[in-house]
Design a protein around this motif. Structure first.
Motif, PDB file in Angstrom:
ATOM      1  N   UNK A 176       0.818  -1.208   0.000  1.00 10.47           N
ATOM      2  CA  UNK A 176       0.000   0.000   0.000  1.00 10.47           C
ATOM      3  C   UNK A 176       0.854   1.261   0.000  1.00 10.47           C
ATOM      4  N   UNK A 177       2.155   1.108   0.277  1.00  6.73           N
ATOM      5  CA  UNK A 177       3.064   2.255   0.289  1.00  6.73           C
ATOM      6  C   UNK A 177       3.501   2.668  -1.116  1.00  6.73           C
ATOM      7  N   UNK A 178       3.209   1.841  -2.108  1.00 10.39           N
ATOM      8  CA  UNK A 178       3.576   2.161  -3.489  1.00 10.39           C
ATOM      9  C   UNK A 178       2.502   3.041  -4.111  1.00 10.39           C
ATOM     10  N   UNK A 179       2.917   4.075  -4.820  1.00  8.85           N
ATOM     11  CA  UNK A 179       1.935   4.970  -5.433  1.00  8.85           C
ATOM     12  C   UNK A 179       2.568   5.743  -6.582  1.00  8.85           C
ATOM     13  N   UNK A 180       1.728   6.488  -7.254  1.00  6.57           N
ATOM     14  CA  UNK A 180       2.166   7.346  -8.354  1.00  6.57           C
ATOM     15  C   UNK A 180       2.351   8.765  -7.844  1.00  6.57           C
ATOM     16  N   UNK A 181       2.949   9.583  -8.685  1.00  5.58           N
ATOM     17  CA  UNK A 181       3.018  11.010  -8.383  1.00  5.58           C
ATOM     18  C   UNK A 181       1.637  11.615  -8.608  1.00  5.58           C
ATOM     19  N   UNK A 182       1.437  12.836  -8.167  1.00  5.08           N
ATOM     20  CA  UNK A 182       0.156  13.502  -8.382  1.00  5.08           C
ATOM     21  C   UNK A 182      -0.142  13.623  -9.872  1.00  5.08           C
ATOM     22  N   UNK A 183       0.859  13.976 -10.657  1.00  6.57           N
ATOM     23  CA  UNK A 183       0.683  14.086 -12.109  1.00  6.57           C
ATOM     24  C   UNK A 183       0.289  12.741 -12.708  1.00  6.57           C
ATOM     25  N   UNK A 184       1.006  11.680 -12.316  1.00  7.48           N
ATOM     26  CA  UNK A 184       0.704  10.351 -12.831  1.00  7.48           C
ATOM     27  C   UNK A 184      -0.698   9.905 -12.415  1.00  7.48           C
ATOM     28  N   UNK A 185      -1.079  10.241 -11.192  1.00  4.36           N
ATOM     29  CA  UNK A 185      -2.385   9.829 -10.687  1.00  4.36           C
ATOM     30  C   UNK A 185      -3.514  10.526 -11.445  1.00  4.36           C
ATOM     31  N   UNK A 186      -3.332  11.789 -11.757  1.00  4.12           N
ATOM     32  CA  UNK A 186      -4.351  12.523 -12.496  1.00  4.12           C
ATOM     33  C   UNK A 186      -4.468  11.990 -13.933  1.00  4.12           C
ATOM     34  N   UNK A 187      -3.336  11.678 -14.547  1.00  6.08           N
ATOM     35  CA  UNK A 187      -3.376  11.095 -15.890  1.00  6.08           C
ATOM     36  C   UNK A 187      -4.056   9.724 -15.855  1.00  6.08           C
ATOM     37  N   UNK A 188      -3.726   8.936 -14.833  1.00  7.54           N
ATOM     38  CA  UNK A 188      -4.321   7.603 -14.676  1.00  7.54           C
ATOM     39  C   UNK A 188      -5.840   7.690 -14.597  1.00  7.54           C
ATOM     40  N   UNK A 189      -6.348   8.599 -13.784  1.00  5.79           N
ATOM     41  CA  UNK A 189      -7.795   8.708 -13.628  1.00  5.79           C
ATOM     42  C   UNK A 189      -8.448   9.345 -14.860  1.00  5.79           C
ATOM     43  N   UNK A 190      -7.710  10.203 -15.556  1.00  2.99           N
ATOM     44  CA  UNK A 190      -8.231  10.745 -16.815  1.00  2.99           C
ATOM     45  C   UNK A 190      -8.410   9.619 -17.832  1.00  2.99           C
ATOM     46  N   UNK A 191      -7.431   8.723 -17.895  1.00  5.43           N
ATOM     47  CA  UNK A 191      -7.519   7.596 -18.831  1.00  5.43           C
ATOM     48  C   UNK A 191      -8.646   6.646 -18.438  1.00  5.43           C
ATOM     49  N   UNK A 192      -8.799   6.371 -17.132  1.00  2.00           N
ATOM     50  CA  UNK A 192      -9.883   5.500 -16.687  1.00  2.00           C
ATOM     51  C   UNK A 192     -11.244   6.098 -17.051  1.00  2.00           C
ATOM     52  N   UNK A 193     -11.362   7.405 -16.878  1.00  2.00           N
ATOM     53  CA  UNK A 193     -12.621   8.076 -17.211  1.00  2.00           C
ATOM     54  C   UNK A 193     -12.906   7.964 -18.708  1.00  2.00           C
ATOM     55  N   UNK A 194     -11.856   8.124 -19.520  1.00  2.00           N
ATOM     56  CA  UNK A 194     -12.016   8.026 -20.978  1.00  2.00           C
ATOM     57  C   UNK A 194     -12.347   6.590 -21.390  1.00  2.00           C
ATOM     58  N   UNK A 195     -11.675   5.626 -20.784  1.00  2.47           N
ATOM     59  CA  UNK A 195     -11.957   4.233 -21.094  1.00  2.47           C
ATOM     60  C   UNK A 195     -13.389   3.875 -20.722  1.00  2.47           C
ATOM     61  N   UNK A 196     -13.852   4.406 -19.593  1.00  2.00           N
ATOM     62  CA  UNK A 196     -15.208   4.116 -19.162  1.00  2.00           C
ATOM     63  C   UNK A 196     -16.255   4.607 -20.142  1.00  2.00           C
ATOM     64  N   UNK A 197     -15.929   5.653 -20.886  1.00  2.00           N
ATOM     65  CA  UNK A 197     -16.869   6.182 -21.873  1.00  2.00           C
ATOM     66  C   UNK A 197     -16.853   5.379 -23.172  1.00  2.00           C
ATOM     67  N   UNK A 198     -15.738   4.724 -23.471  1.00  3.78           N
ATOM     68  CA  UNK A 198     -15.579   4.088 -24.783  1.00  3.78           C
ATOM     69  C   UNK A 198     -15.533   2.569 -24.765  1.00  3.78           C
ATOM     70  N   UNK A 199     -15.239   1.982 -23.609  1.00  3.18           N
ATOM     71  CA  UNK A 199     -15.099   0.529 -23.518  1.00  3.18           C
ATOM     72  C   UNK A 199     -16.099  -0.042 -22.519  1.00  3.18           C
ATOM     73  N   UNK A 200     -16.553  -1.269 -22.784  1.00  2.00           N
ATOM     74  CA  UNK A 200     -17.477  -1.932 -21.869  1.00  2.00           C
ATOM     75  C   UNK A 200     -16.837  -2.152 -20.508  1.00  2.00           C
TER      76      UNK A 200
END
Length: 216
Positions: A58-82
């Motif tokens: 649980x101590x492993x994580x991304x940077x704030x920039x990486x985390x925001x990009x990650x969630x942006x991609x998840x949001x985009x995938x949720x709109x386009x993929x089942x």
């Protein structure tokens, strides 16, 4: 935009936050706990301490920039993929994709057209593996690579892990010789994609100088 290009061809470098169109219209991290965002990149010693000594993933994580990009991609995938699983089957395992009408709970149950992998994961009979760079790696120092070993229709064995390590060591010499490899599997409560078995591998390479590079 760069986010669209990356989702279509995820083997490149993830986009930076300023390269994502309209990201400011989405409160990407509203429901996410930012306490564990990495302030500094992990050194090899820090990774070893977390994975081997403390055994607290649980101590492993991304940077704030990486985390925001990650969630942006998840949001985009949720709109386009089942599902994200469908996206992984297509981009990692090379499954075909086809559009289907499905009920989208993200938009109040409206019927929309989204991509699905074909065949679906439930229709796969033979186990398959794929070793690929992590599309959204943890925050590590230069010279450390974050890979994932994916496997469908079967559990990942010790032999699978050893084979993956050999594959990493055998890669193009221009990547640099392997110095060390760490691997781990997240416990169930930390898995972002429990539908597909996968483990993480960190490898530290000796960065080759320009004089040492062998052009093939």
């Amino acid at each position: 935009d760069r986010l669209d290009n990356y989702l279509q061809n995820p083997n490149g470098v993830p986009p930076q936050l300023h390269e994502i169109e309209h990201f400011e219209d989405i409160d990407l991290l509203k429901n996410h706990d930012l306490r564990n965002v990495a302030q500094n990149p992990y050194s090899w010693e820090a990774l070893h301490n977390i994975i081997v000594v403390k055994r607290d993933l649980s101590l492993l994580s991304r940077s704030l920039e990486q985390e925001r990009v990650y969630h942006a991609c998840k949001e985009k995938l949720g709109r386009n993929w089942a599902s994200i699983s469908d996206y992984i089957l297509h981009t990692k395992f090379g499954f075909k994709k086809q559009q289907e009408f499905i009920v989208d709970h993200m938009v109040k149950g409206r019927v929309v057209k989204k991509w699905r992998a074909h065949p679906s994961i439930s229709e796969v009979i033979k186990s398959q593996k794929c070793l690929a760079l992590n599309d959204f790696p943890y925050h590590v120092v230069d010279g450390i690579e974050h890979w994932c070993l994916w496997k469908i229709r079967d559990v990942i064995t010790d032999d699978d892990v050893e084979e993956a390590k050999k594959d990493l060591c055998a890669m193009n010499v221009s990547r640099g010789d392997i110095l060390n490899i760490l691997h781990f599997e997240n416990p169930p409560h930390l898995k972002s994609l429990p539908e597909i078995n996968h483990i993480h591998l960190f490898c530290r390479r000796k960065i080759a100088s320009k004089d040492e590079l062998i052009l093939i």
